[in-house]
Design a protein around this motif. Sequence first.
Motif, PDB file in Angstrom:
ATOM      1  N   GLU A  43     -16.369 -18.887 -16.032  1.00  0.00           N
ATOM      2  CA  GLU A  43     -15.006 -19.085 -15.549  1.00  0.00           C
ATOM      3  C   GLU A  43     -14.921 -18.669 -14.088  1.00  0.00           C
ATOM      4  N   PRO A  44     -14.168 -19.404 -13.303  1.00  0.00           N
ATOM      5  CA  PRO A  44     -14.070 -19.065 -11.879  1.00  0.00           C
ATOM      6  C   PRO A  44     -13.404 -17.712 -11.663  1.00  0.00           C
ATOM      7  N   LEU A  45     -13.821 -17.025 -10.624  1.00  0.00           N
ATOM      8  CA  LEU A  45     -13.219 -15.738 -10.285  1.00  0.00           C
ATOM      9  C   LEU A  45     -11.826 -15.963  -9.716  1.00  0.00           C
ATOM     10  N   VAL A  96      -6.227   0.347   1.479  1.00  0.00           N
ATOM     11  CA  VAL A  96      -6.006  -0.258   0.166  1.00  0.00           C
ATOM     12  C   VAL A  96      -4.528  -0.201  -0.205  1.00  0.00           C
ATOM     13  N   VAL A  97      -3.930   0.954  -0.028  1.00  0.00           N
ATOM     14  CA  VAL A  97      -2.513   1.118  -0.359  1.00  0.00           C
ATOM     15  C   VAL A  97      -1.640   0.233   0.539  1.00  0.00           C
ATOM     16  N   GLY A  98      -2.039   0.115   1.800  1.00  0.00           N
ATOM     17  CA  GLY A  98      -1.272  -0.696   2.738  1.00  0.00           C
ATOM     18  C   GLY A  98      -1.461  -2.189   2.570  1.00  0.00           C
ATOM     19  N   GLY A  99      -2.468  -2.589   1.787  1.00  0.00           N
ATOM     20  CA  GLY A  99      -2.674  -4.003   1.515  1.00  0.00           C
ATOM     21  C   GLY A  99      -3.637  -4.711   2.445  1.00  0.00           C
ATOM     22  N   SER A 100      -4.235  -4.010   3.408  1.00  0.00           N
ATOM     23  CA  SER A 100      -5.190  -4.666   4.295  1.00  0.00           C
ATOM     24  C   SER A 100      -6.578  -4.756   3.662  1.00  0.00           C
ATOM     25  N   ALA A 101      -6.784  -4.073   2.550  1.00  0.00           N
ATOM     26  CA  ALA A 101      -8.021  -4.179   1.765  1.00  0.00           C
ATOM     27  C   ALA A 101      -7.642  -4.352   0.300  1.00  0.00           C
ATOM     28  N   ASP A 102      -8.456  -5.084  -0.441  1.00  0.00           N
ATOM     29  CA  ASP A 102      -8.158  -5.342  -1.848  1.00  0.00           C
ATOM     30  C   ASP A 102      -8.623  -4.221  -2.758  1.00  0.00           C
ATOM     31  N   PRO A 243     -17.178  13.672 -10.837  1.00  0.00           N
ATOM     32  CA  PRO A 243     -17.413  12.303 -10.362  1.00  0.00           C
ATOM     33  C   PRO A 243     -17.190  12.231  -8.865  1.00  0.00           C
ATOM     34  N   ALA A 244     -17.984  11.417  -8.211  1.00  0.00           N
ATOM     35  CA  ALA A 244     -17.909  11.342  -6.751  1.00  0.00           C
ATOM     36  C   ALA A 244     -17.394   9.964  -6.335  1.00  0.00           C
ATOM     37  N   ALA A 245     -18.224   9.188  -5.629  1.00  0.00           N
ATOM     38  CA  ALA A 245     -17.785   7.876  -5.163  1.00  0.00           C
ATOM     39  C   ALA A 245     -17.585   6.921  -6.344  1.00  0.00           C
ATOM     40  N   VAL A 246     -16.479   6.210  -6.306  1.00  0.00           N
ATOM     41  CA  VAL A 246     -16.174   5.190  -7.300  1.00  0.00           C
ATOM     42  C   VAL A 246     -15.634   3.968  -6.573  1.00  0.00           C
ATOM     43  N   MET A 247     -15.592   2.849  -7.274  1.00  0.00           N
ATOM     44  CA  MET A 247     -14.864   1.696  -6.767  1.00  0.00           C
ATOM     45  C   MET A 247     -13.546   1.672  -7.518  1.00  0.00           C
ATOM     46  N   TYR A 248     -12.459   1.533  -6.774  1.00  0.00           N
ATOM     47  CA  TYR A 248     -11.135   1.625  -7.385  1.00  0.00           C
ATOM     48  C   TYR A 248     -10.206   0.546  -6.840  1.00  0.00           C
ATOM     49  N   ALA A 249      -9.129   0.300  -7.567  1.00  0.00           N
ATOM     50  CA  ALA A 249      -8.118  -0.661  -7.140  1.00  0.00           C
ATOM     51  C   ALA A 249      -6.819  -0.311  -7.853  1.00  0.00           C
ATOM     52  N   SER A 250      -5.744  -0.932  -7.418  1.00  0.00           N
ATOM     53  CA  SER A 250      -4.468  -0.699  -8.090  1.00  0.00           C
ATOM     54  C   SER A 250      -4.528  -1.291  -9.500  1.00  0.00           C
ATOM     55  N   LYS A 256      -4.574  -8.410 -12.792  1.00  0.00           N
ATOM     56  CA  LYS A 256      -4.462  -9.798 -12.327  1.00  0.00           C
ATOM     57  C   LYS A 256      -5.816 -10.454 -12.083  1.00  0.00           C
ATOM     58  N   ASN A 257      -6.834  -9.637 -11.838  1.00  0.00           N
ATOM     59  CA  ASN A 257      -8.142 -10.171 -11.446  1.00  0.00           C
ATOM     60  C   ASN A 257      -9.287  -9.591 -12.276  1.00  0.00           C
ATOM     61  N   PRO A 258      -9.222  -9.679 -13.596  1.00  0.00           N
ATOM     62  CA  PRO A 258     -10.251  -9.030 -14.423  1.00  0.00           C
ATOM     63  C   PRO A 258     -11.659  -9.585 -14.215  1.00  0.00           C
ATOM     64  N   ARG A 259     -11.800 -10.892 -13.979  1.00  0.00           N
ATOM     65  CA  ARG A 259     -13.141 -11.463 -13.794  1.00  0.00           C
ATOM     66  C   ARG A 259     -13.717 -11.037 -12.438  1.00  0.00           C
ATOM     67  N   THR A 260     -12.850 -10.939 -11.444  1.00  0.00           N
ATOM     68  CA  THR A 260     -13.293 -10.477 -10.131  1.00  0.00           C
ATOM     69  C   THR A 260     -13.738  -9.023 -10.198  1.00  0.00           C
ATOM     70  N   VAL A 261     -12.953  -8.197 -10.884  1.00  0.00           N
ATOM     71  CA  VAL A 261     -13.299  -6.781 -11.035  1.00  0.00           C
ATOM     72  C   VAL A 261     -14.591  -6.637 -11.824  1.00  0.00           C
TER      73      VAL A 261
END
Length: 359
Positions: A43-45, A96-102, A243-250, A256-261
């Motif tokens: 399925e497309p991302l 990220v919070v400001g929306g300039s990064a996803d 835990p140290a570095a993680v990848m996170y998002a809102s 909204k983007n489960p396949r992308t995540v």
Amino acid sequence: MKDALTRHARTRRALTIYGTTITLLAGLGAGLAPAPAAAAPREPLEKPKLSIAVGGKPGLYYLPLTIAEQLGYFKDEGLDVTIDDFAGGSKALQAVVGGSADVGTGAFEHTLLMQAKGMVYQSFVVLGAAPQLVLAVVRAKEASVKSVKDLKGMRIGVSAPGSSTHMLVNVALGKVGLKPTDVSIVGVGSSTTVVAGVRGGQIDAISNVDPMITLLQQSGDIRVLIDTRTQAGSRAVFGGPMPAAVMYASESFIQKNPRTVQALANAIVRADKWLQKATGAELLKAVPENYLLGDKTLYLKAFDNCRDAFSKDGLMPADGPPTALRALASFSPEVKPAQIKLDKTYTNAFAEKANRSYP
């Protein structure tokens, strides 16, 4: 008659070899086995092109991110990522919070801080099983600083105020009865600016990550007071797995983007696992030349110093978030443990699926 049978057998073999398309079109009436079904298309991302914010990417703290980028793991997952590098994790969080990064790559405690502010951000894959943070005194102050308690009134360099390097300072001060306000915090980044800060007399102590710490150790510019580059060292400071570095998002982005995540988690889990087996030669080939500080031997030594700190599978340990919450609440009055829902700060669903795809 024998010649006729021979010709018939040859004809049947010829039809079998060259008549695959004919067989498929003719169906099964001729008694031939069906061809195997083609794999279902992926399925497309939802968002194949996206930006990732990070604070101090050349540091070993973020090495899995660099490996995923350099070895093409993001591209393998159908992603076109842009990585924006900031002076420290707190600056990346702002993007990220400001929306300039996803998506952000930074310390897990950012998710705790955001929830305390009423916003839900979640870690969905882990890069670091230990913080790799080191607190050290500079050579000029070495005689007067025998322990963390002697740092009172001094200037301490961190990557950026509010970052994980700042958090280590606050936790260390709290353990010896000092307050965050008992020292002055100076942002010095996490690359060569760290060396300039130490050698230029701008700071009296430093909290930072490798390879800069190993470089300064080797040159005799600093003496280490606290070291969390191993999981044992991290437990000694924080009282549990940190835990140290993680990848996170809102939370909304993840929903909204489960396949992308999932694609992002797949790439990071592959990088985590690659680092567990990588040889020195393989690492040097993968890492950008300018990250090596002009000294490949030094870089490999720094990697060895913190190799134990990388996650082996991208999964968040169950007792990791409570440890991080205790540490953060010990000096951040706005973080009230009773009001934090830890199950909202992370999910292992994507990393678990990634491990099934890349065992």
